[in-house]
Scaffold this active site. Structure first.
Site, PDB file in Angstrom:
ATOM      1  N   SER A   8       0.470   5.268   6.129  1.00  0.00           N
ATOM      2  CA  SER A   8       0.817   5.145   4.713  1.00  0.00           C
ATOM      3  C   SER A   8       1.451   6.424   4.200  1.00  0.00           C
ATOM      4  O   SER A   8       0.838   7.500   4.251  1.00  0.00           O
ATOM      5  CB  SER A   8      -0.436   4.827   3.889  1.00  0.00           C
ATOM      6  OG  SER A   8      -0.143   4.918   2.505  1.00  0.00           O
ATOM      7  N   HIS A  32       3.917   2.095   6.124  1.00  0.00           N
ATOM      8  CA  HIS A  32       3.308   1.425   4.983  1.00  0.00           C
ATOM      9  C   HIS A  32       3.732   2.116   3.683  1.00  0.00           C
ATOM     10  O   HIS A  32       3.570   3.330   3.536  1.00  0.00           O
ATOM     11  CB  HIS A  32       1.782   1.469   5.115  1.00  0.00           C
ATOM     12  CG  HIS A  32       1.060   0.582   4.155  1.00  0.00           C
ATOM     13  ND1 HIS A  32       0.920  -0.770   4.342  1.00  0.00           N
ATOM     14  CD2 HIS A  32       0.425   0.868   2.990  1.00  0.00           C
ATOM     15  CE1 HIS A  32       0.216  -1.278   3.351  1.00  0.00           C
ATOM     16  NE2 HIS A  32      -0.086  -0.311   2.500  1.00  0.00           N
ATOM     17  N   ASP A  34       3.200   2.108  -0.326  1.00  0.00           N
ATOM     18  CA  ASP A  34       2.373   1.655  -1.438  1.00  0.00           C
ATOM     19  C   ASP A  34       3.158   1.738  -2.743  1.00  0.00           C
ATOM     20  O   ASP A  34       3.497   2.833  -3.195  1.00  0.00           O
ATOM     21  CB  ASP A  34       1.117   2.517  -1.551  1.00  0.00           C
ATOM     22  CG  ASP A  34       0.163   2.274  -0.396  1.00  0.00           C
ATOM     23  OD1 ASP A  34      -0.291   1.131  -0.237  1.00  0.00           O
ATOM     24  OD2 ASP A  34      -0.120   3.227   0.345  1.00  0.00           O
ATOM     25  N   MET A  36       2.984   1.187  -6.625  1.00  0.00           N
ATOM     26  CA  MET A  36       2.002   1.062  -7.709  1.00  0.00           C
ATOM     27  C   MET A  36       2.687   1.285  -9.050  1.00  0.00           C
ATOM     28  O   MET A  36       3.564   2.137  -9.171  1.00  0.00           O
ATOM     29  CB  MET A  36       0.881   2.090  -7.531  1.00  0.00           C
ATOM     30  CG  MET A  36       0.198   2.054  -6.189  1.00  0.00           C
ATOM     31  SD  MET A  36      -1.166   3.256  -6.114  1.00  0.00           S
ATOM     32  CE  MET A  36      -1.483   3.313  -4.359  1.00  0.00           C
ATOM     33  N   HIS A  65       3.564  -2.763   0.279  1.00  0.00           N
ATOM     34  CA  HIS A  65       2.339  -3.290  -0.333  1.00  0.00           C
ATOM     35  C   HIS A  65       2.475  -3.122  -1.842  1.00  0.00           C
ATOM     36  O   HIS A  65       2.394  -2.008  -2.362  1.00  0.00           O
ATOM     37  CB  HIS A  65       1.150  -2.514   0.224  1.00  0.00           C
ATOM     38  CG  HIS A  65      -0.164  -2.889  -0.377  1.00  0.00           C
ATOM     39  ND1 HIS A  65      -1.304  -2.132  -0.182  1.00  0.00           N
ATOM     40  CD2 HIS A  65      -0.543  -3.918  -1.178  1.00  0.00           C
ATOM     41  CE1 HIS A  65      -2.316  -2.688  -0.817  1.00  0.00           C
ATOM     42  NE2 HIS A  65      -1.878  -3.770  -1.435  1.00  0.00           N
ATOM     43  N   MET A  67       1.214  -3.210  -5.327  1.00  0.00           N
ATOM     44  CA  MET A  67       0.051  -3.195  -6.212  1.00  0.00           C
ATOM     45  C   MET A  67       0.583  -3.113  -7.635  1.00  0.00           C
ATOM     46  O   MET A  67       0.489  -2.080  -8.308  1.00  0.00           O
ATOM     47  CB  MET A  67      -0.850  -2.007  -5.857  1.00  0.00           C
ATOM     48  CG  MET A  67      -1.581  -2.203  -4.548  1.00  0.00           C
ATOM     49  SD  MET A  67      -2.404  -0.697  -3.946  1.00  0.00           S
ATOM     50  CE  MET A  67      -1.057   0.035  -3.010  1.00  0.00           C
ATOM     51  N   MET A 136      -8.436  -5.424   1.505  1.00  0.00           N
ATOM     52  CA  MET A 136      -8.601  -4.051   1.039  1.00  0.00           C
ATOM     53  C   MET A 136     -10.020  -3.569   1.334  1.00  0.00           C
ATOM     54  O   MET A 136     -10.998  -4.246   1.009  1.00  0.00           O
ATOM     55  CB  MET A 136      -8.323  -3.954  -0.461  1.00  0.00           C
ATOM     56  CG  MET A 136      -6.869  -4.202  -0.862  1.00  0.00           C
ATOM     57  SD  MET A 136      -5.729  -2.976  -0.175  1.00  0.00           S
ATOM     58  CE  MET A 136      -6.374  -1.448  -0.882  1.00  0.00           C
ATOM     59  N   ASP A 174      -6.770  -1.926   4.834  1.00  0.00           N
ATOM     60  CA  ASP A 174      -6.152  -0.786   4.164  1.00  0.00           C
ATOM     61  C   ASP A 174      -7.195  -0.106   3.284  1.00  0.00           C
ATOM     62  O   ASP A 174      -7.744  -0.735   2.379  1.00  0.00           O
ATOM     63  CB  ASP A 174      -4.968  -1.276   3.322  1.00  0.00           C
ATOM     64  CG  ASP A 174      -4.262  -0.156   2.570  1.00  0.00           C
ATOM     65  OD1 ASP A 174      -4.636   1.021   2.732  1.00  0.00           O
ATOM     66  OD2 ASP A 174      -3.319  -0.467   1.813  1.00  0.00           O
TER      67      ASP A 174
END
Length: 222
Positions: A8, A32, A34, A36, A65, A67, A136, A174
């Site tokens: 990540s 990965h 993230d 957000m 991913h 979020m 998660m 994760d």
């Protein structure tokens, strides 16, 4: 069950992002990312423009991913620009089937993520619509959190549901994945592992990836 490691970049040095990506290129399977929005989770990271920039230089496929709120609106765009895997949260999606199909139609693998408190059984009927299920193992939003052992039974249940459905679905974990926790996750049935500080917090990120892979493979061989 082939073990895959997805470092990540949330734990990487953003000032040296291209170098950080290159540091794991020869060892990792995915990168990965993230995403957000400071609404669905209490943190703000990066978005589509940075993903587009990463796609130009990253030698690894991107595992995005999301979020974020309203993934139904935004998720297909990540697939359209070239992300090879796009995961949305069940808790945020209002039309998950439509969105997952749109991700696939754009050429990416479609993933569905579940927060620690979200039961997996309620989403068993969607296994045919996804390529990856993400369980998660921390509350989403920040890297460096402690692994939640209470999620291990859900990982086992997720693997059971995938097996019973005869579905070709990867099971990703994760959050808090490290040399101390990855074997428990692998034994429970996970086969794709997101690791942030356990990779980028080490002097040799590539060696850290290989060590994590070896531990997970040892656990599944028992």
């Amino acid at each position: 069950m082939a073990i895959q490691i997805s470092p990540s970049i949330l734990s990487a040095d953003f000032a040296r992002l291209a170098d950080e990506v290159e540091a794991v290129a020869g060892a990792a399977d995915w990168l990965h990312v993230d995403v957000m929005d400071n609404h669905f989770v209490p943190n703000l990271t990066l978005g589509l423009p940075v993903v587009e920039s990463l796609l130009k230089v990253a030698p690894l496929p991107l595992d995005c991913h999301l979020m974020i709120e309203d993934p139904d609106r935004w998720a297909p765009a990540y697939a359209e620009v070239g992300a090879q895997s796009v995961t949305i949260h069940a808790e945020a999606a209002k039309a998950p089937v439509r969105t997952l199909r749109a991700i696939r139609a754009a050429g990416a693998r479609a993933g569905l993520a579940l927060n620690p408190a979200t039961p997996v059984d309620g989403y068993a009927d969607l296994l045919g619509e996804i390529d990856m299920l993400l369980v998660m193992t921390v509350e989403p939003g920040f890297g460096g959190q402690k692994f939640l052992d209470l999620v291990l039974p859900k990982i086992r249940r997720a693997r059971e549901l995938i097996r019973n459905a005869d579905a070709s679905v990867w099971l990703q974990v994760d959050g808090g994945v490290s040399a101390e926790t990855i074997e428990r996750c692998a034994e429970a049935g996970a086969d794709v592992f997101v690791a942030g500080s356990a990779v980028y917090g080490e002097k040799d990120p590539a060696a850290a990836v290989e060590h994590l892979r070896a531990l997970a493979e040892r656990a599944t061989a028992r």
